[in-house]
Design a protein around this motif. Sequence first.
Motif, PDB file in Angstrom:
ATOM      1  N   UNK A   1      -1.354 -22.208   5.647  1.00 22.61           N
ATOM      2  CA  UNK A   1      -1.383 -20.754   5.504  1.00 22.61           C
ATOM      3  C   UNK A   1      -0.039 -20.203   5.030  1.00 22.61           C
ATOM      4  N   UNK A   2       1.057 -20.808   5.488  1.00 19.89           N
ATOM      5  CA  UNK A   2       2.372 -20.241   5.217  1.00 19.89           C
ATOM      6  C   UNK A   2       3.049 -20.831   3.980  1.00 19.89           C
ATOM      7  N   UNK A   3       2.395 -21.778   3.320  1.00 27.54           N
ATOM      8  CA  UNK A   3       2.977 -22.400   2.125  1.00 27.54           C
ATOM      9  C   UNK A   3       1.922 -22.534   1.036  1.00 27.54           C
ATOM     10  N   UNK A   4       2.362 -22.987  -0.123  1.00 29.17           N
ATOM     11  CA  UNK A   4       1.448 -23.183  -1.249  1.00 29.17           C
ATOM     12  C   UNK A   4       1.241 -24.668  -1.493  1.00 29.17           C
ATOM     13  N   UNK A   5       0.050 -25.017  -1.970  1.00 30.53           N
ATOM     14  CA  UNK A   5      -0.221 -26.406  -2.327  1.00 30.53           C
ATOM     15  C   UNK A   5       0.650 -26.788  -3.521  1.00 30.53           C
TER      16      UNK A   5
END
Length: 229
Positions: free
Chosen positions: A62-66
């Motif tokens: 939720x708090x980062x990007x793939x």
Amino acid sequence: MRKSSAFTLVEVLISITIFVIFMGMSLGAYLTFHRAQLEASITRGMMLEGEQIMNVLTTAVKENRVAYSAYEPDNTFNSVIPVNFSLFSLPEGAIETDTLILSELDSGDELEIHWDAEEEILTQQWFTYDDGGERIEAAGYLEPLRMHSESVNISFAEFRIVPGRDPYDAENILGNQEEYWYQPMVQIKFTVKAKGAVREEILFDLQTSVTSRFYQLLNSPLKILPSPC
């Protein structure tokens, strides 16, 4: 002639035999109950630990990007299985991997979550990039950190990333609709294993799907739709 009131040897032996049998049955029942209680305690602890691991994973997504760039064919993580992408069959258009790479939005640092099938452990490690663009271990993460206790193993883990192509990349046009992009979703599945007191081993499966909060393209008016999965 006065009759003796003492116990005979036979009566004493019978009494001792009955007492030994009773104590043996009581001890067996107690040991069975104790092992059952211990098994239940191990199971509760294992389930709690599995849920804590899942909370850490979902929060990280939720708090980062793939980090889609990590899954390119010429990259280090080329053991993943990218399936041909189809707009109308998104579950098939996914990246299946035992290593989840997430990128921090502001710093660009990367969180690597890896399942080691041989050791049956799940680890996390942060990486950063030096001035020369080389990927190096971040401070405090020179070695992968185990995400679970020594008494618990992860017998299986898989991450499925949907879609299988980078929705942030303007060159990837989905269904000839340049104005729409699909919000990345990560399906998380793993099995927690521990040695039981009654059973040889206790297994507990956990599975969920979570989307990244950071799905809006930077400096772009393009919109991203929620994944239809």
